[in-house]
Design a protein around this motif. Structure first.
Motif, PDB file in Angstrom:
ATOM      1  N   UNK A  72       6.241 -12.201   6.701  1.00 43.75           N
ATOM      2  CA  UNK A  72       6.886 -11.752   5.478  1.00 43.75           C
ATOM      3  C   UNK A  72       7.314 -10.308   5.585  1.00 43.75           C
ATOM      4  N   UNK A  73       7.687  -9.737   4.467  1.00 45.39           N
ATOM      5  CA  UNK A  73       8.185  -8.367   4.406  1.00 45.39           C
ATOM      6  C   UNK A  73       7.259  -7.542   3.527  1.00 45.39           C
ATOM      7  N   UNK A  74       6.713  -6.464   4.076  1.00 43.11           N
ATOM      8  CA  UNK A  74       5.876  -5.535   3.323  1.00 43.11           C
ATOM      9  C   UNK A  74       6.712  -4.323   2.961  1.00 43.11           C
ATOM     10  N   UNK A  75       6.815  -4.026   1.661  1.00 47.84           N
ATOM     11  CA  UNK A  75       7.604  -2.902   1.176  1.00 47.84           C
ATOM     12  C   UNK A  75       6.696  -1.943   0.424  1.00 47.84           C
ATOM     13  N   UNK A  76       6.928  -0.663   0.602  1.00 47.25           N
ATOM     14  CA  UNK A  76       6.098   0.342  -0.055  1.00 47.25           C
ATOM     15  C   UNK A  76       6.959   1.364  -0.792  1.00 47.25           C
ATOM     16  N   UNK A  77       6.391   1.920  -1.843  1.00 44.51           N
ATOM     17  CA  UNK A  77       7.047   2.965  -2.615  1.00 44.51           C
ATOM     18  C   UNK A  77       5.997   3.846  -3.261  1.00 44.51           C
ATOM     19  N   UNK A  78       6.400   5.030  -3.686  1.00 46.45           N
ATOM     20  CA  UNK A  78       5.435   6.011  -4.188  1.00 46.45           C
ATOM     21  C   UNK A  78       5.632   6.298  -5.678  1.00 46.45           C
ATOM     22  N   UNK A  79       4.503   6.597  -6.321  1.00 47.19           N
ATOM     23  CA  UNK A  79       4.519   7.059  -7.692  1.00 47.19           C
ATOM     24  C   UNK A  79       3.267   7.930  -7.877  1.00 47.19           C
ATOM     25  N   UNK A  80       2.908   8.225  -9.111  1.00 47.82           N
ATOM     26  CA  UNK A  80       1.711   9.017  -9.385  1.00 47.82           C
ATOM     27  C   UNK A  80       1.173   8.632 -10.742  1.00 47.82           C
ATOM     28  N   UNK A  81      -0.128   8.761 -10.901  1.00 55.81           N
ATOM     29  CA  UNK A  81      -0.758   8.527 -12.200  1.00 55.81           C
ATOM     30  C   UNK A  81      -1.345   9.848 -12.694  1.00 55.81           C
ATOM     31  N   UNK A  82      -1.413   9.986 -14.015  1.00 60.10           N
ATOM     32  CA  UNK A  82      -1.957  11.201 -14.616  1.00 60.10           C
ATOM     33  C   UNK A  82      -3.217  10.848 -15.396  1.00 60.10           C
ATOM     34  N   UNK A  83      -4.307  11.545 -15.099  1.00 61.15           N
ATOM     35  CA  UNK A  83      -5.541  11.349 -15.847  1.00 61.15           C
ATOM     36  C   UNK A  83      -5.334  11.892 -17.258  1.00 61.15           C
ATOM     37  N   UNK A  84      -5.495  11.048 -18.298  1.00 61.67           N
ATOM     38  CA  UNK A  84      -5.227  11.526 -19.663  1.00 61.67           C
ATOM     39  C   UNK A  84      -6.187  12.615 -20.120  1.00 61.67           C
ATOM     40  N   UNK A  85      -7.375  12.680 -19.512  1.00 61.15           N
ATOM     41  CA  UNK A  85      -8.339  13.692 -19.916  1.00 61.15           C
ATOM     42  C   UNK A  85      -8.122  15.034 -19.255  1.00 61.15           C
ATOM     43  N   UNK A  86      -7.878  15.014 -17.950  1.00 65.38           N
ATOM     44  CA  UNK A  86      -7.750  16.268 -17.199  1.00 65.38           C
ATOM     45  C   UNK A  86      -6.308  16.667 -16.935  1.00 65.38           C
ATOM     46  N   UNK A  87      -5.397  15.693 -17.028  1.00 65.47           N
ATOM     47  CA  UNK A  87      -4.006  15.992 -16.715  1.00 65.47           C
ATOM     48  C   UNK A  87      -3.706  16.028 -15.233  1.00 65.47           C
ATOM     49  N   UNK A  88      -4.707  15.751 -14.396  1.00 74.63           N
ATOM     50  CA  UNK A  88      -4.523  15.780 -12.952  1.00 74.63           C
ATOM     51  C   UNK A  88      -3.726  14.555 -12.505  1.00 74.63           C
ATOM     52  N   UNK A  89      -2.734  14.780 -11.646  1.00 74.02           N
ATOM     53  CA  UNK A  89      -1.917  13.692 -11.121  1.00 74.02           C
ATOM     54  C   UNK A  89      -2.445  13.264  -9.759  1.00 74.02           C
ATOM     55  N   UNK A  90      -2.509  11.950  -9.559  1.00 74.99           N
ATOM     56  CA  UNK A  90      -2.947  11.398  -8.286  1.00 74.99           C
ATOM     57  C   UNK A  90      -1.815  10.593  -7.671  1.00 74.99           C
ATOM     58  N   UNK A  91      -1.523  10.812  -6.386  1.00 77.97           N
ATOM     59  CA  UNK A  91      -0.465  10.033  -5.741  1.00 77.97           C
ATOM     60  C   UNK A  91      -0.894   8.588  -5.529  1.00 77.97           C
ATOM     61  N   UNK A  92       0.033   7.672  -5.766  1.00 77.00           N
ATOM     62  CA  UNK A  92      -0.230   6.241  -5.650  1.00 77.00           C
ATOM     63  C   UNK A  92       0.834   5.616  -4.761  1.00 77.00           C
ATOM     64  N   UNK A  93       0.392   4.774  -3.841  1.00 74.46           N
ATOM     65  CA  UNK A  93       1.310   4.018  -2.999  1.00 74.46           C
ATOM     66  C   UNK A  93       1.308   2.570  -3.474  1.00 74.46           C
ATOM     67  N   UNK A  94       2.465   2.072  -3.887  1.00 69.05           N
ATOM     68  CA  UNK A  94       2.611   0.670  -4.258  1.00 69.05           C
ATOM     69  C   UNK A  94       2.995  -0.120  -3.022  1.00 69.05           C
ATOM     70  N   UNK A  95       2.378  -1.277  -2.838  1.00 66.65           N
ATOM     71  CA  UNK A  95       2.633  -2.101  -1.662  1.00 66.65           C
ATOM     72  C   UNK A  95       2.885  -3.542  -2.102  1.00 66.65           C
ATOM     73  N   UNK A  96       3.989  -4.110  -1.653  1.00 66.50           N
ATOM     74  CA  UNK A  96       4.381  -5.475  -2.019  1.00 66.50           C
ATOM     75  C   UNK A  96       4.660  -6.264  -0.757  1.00 66.50           C
ATOM     76  N   UNK A  97       3.904  -7.353  -0.573  1.00 63.27           N
ATOM     77  CA  UNK A  97       4.200  -8.288   0.528  1.00 63.27           C
ATOM     78  C   UNK A  97       4.989  -9.448  -0.048  1.00 63.27           C
ATOM     79  N   UNK A  98       6.165  -9.708   0.512  1.00 61.21           N
ATOM     80  CA  UNK A  98       7.033 -10.769   0.027  1.00 61.21           C
ATOM     81  C   UNK A  98       7.103 -11.895   1.041  1.00 61.21           C
ATOM     82  N   UNK A  99       6.752 -13.099   0.600  1.00 56.35           N
ATOM     83  CA  UNK A  99       6.919 -14.295   1.413  1.00 56.35           C
ATOM     84  C   UNK A  99       8.220 -14.986   1.050  1.00 56.35           C
TER      85      UNK A  99
END
Length: 243
Positions: A72-99
């Motif tokens: 299959x095909x594995x596709x990745x993309x980037x985003x970030x989440x923000x902690x509502x309490x601290x406001x700190x942003x964490x990088x997140x990698x989204x990964x999708x395997x398509x059959x």
């Protein structure tokens, strides 16, 4: 409405058939957890459209890298989440395997595309017409590439099928075993075809129903203002595990 039949397969291999005079044509999502390299990950399976909608929902603007893996095909993309309490942003990698027809998707924190490849390489994915099965590989194996050896994965846990059925609500279907049986109330449920029906309340969220069958547990989160009609409507829906 004419009687409809739908068959779906969960990520842990449980195959479920639903039948009745209901609209069963909505797509289904399977959700499960697995530990890879001593970290617990939640991952899901659904249609290609489900995976792309999920990526958009978490803020991925573009899937910018692609790999061929397990047919299959594995596709990745980037985003970030923000902690509502601290406001700190964490990088997140989204990964999708398509059959061919289905997709498996997850997110990894502070990860590189190679980490996504390693995650999916720790699972053996088998696509069927009615869904995808994910089986942890028994041991790490080395790919014939520059990607590091994949870590071992633990057993699949907490696997369930999630399906919307108009006129009923959201159905969460999982295997009935010693662990899931603990979700049942201590009182006896109402006798229904194939098992027992329980009704309970979540504070602030309202009524929900548990349908305990021979080998399946179905949680019904009813549509708004339909809770009192659910028992009668469930009587017209058959849910069973099939091979």
């Amino acid at each position: 409405m004419r009687r409809q039949v739908a068959v779906h397969r969960s990520l842990d291999g449980v195959r479920v058939r639903l039948s009745g005079r209901h609209d069963l044509g909505r797509p289904v999502t399977s959700v499960a957890r697995v530990a890879v390299a001593d970290r617990l990950h939640e991952f899901s399976a659904g249609t290609h459209a489900d995976a792309l909608a999920w990526a958009e929902d978490i803020g991925v603007r573009r899937l910018d890298q692609e790999f061929r893996i397990q047919g299959g095909r594995l596709r990745t993309g980037r985003t970030a989440t923000r902690d509502p309490g601290t406001g700190v942003r964490e990088p997140v990698l989204a990964a999708i395997w398509e059959g061919r027809r289905h997709a498996v998707f997850t997110h990894l924190y502070h990860a590189r595309p190679a980490d996504a490849v390693a995650f999916f390489d720790a699972l053996r994915l088998t696509e069927h017409d009615d869904g995808i099965i994910a089986v942890p590989r028994g041991r790490a194996r080395r790919r014939e590439s520059s990607v590091p050896s994949s870590p071992a994965a633990s057993a699949i846990t907490d696997a369930m099928l999630v399906k919307e059925v108009p006129g009923l609500g959201l159905l969460e279907i999982t295997a009935l075993d010693a662990r899931t049986r603990r979700r049942l109330p201590p009182w006896r449920g109402a006798s229904v075809a194939g098992g027992e029906l329980f009704q309970d309340t979540v504070p602030g969220q309202g009524l929900y129903f548990l349908l305990a069958l021979r080998s399946l547990l179905v949680t019904v989160l009813p549509e708004e203002h339909l809770a009192e009609r659910i028992p009668g409507r469930l009587a017209g829906l058959a849910v069973e595990a099939v091979r």
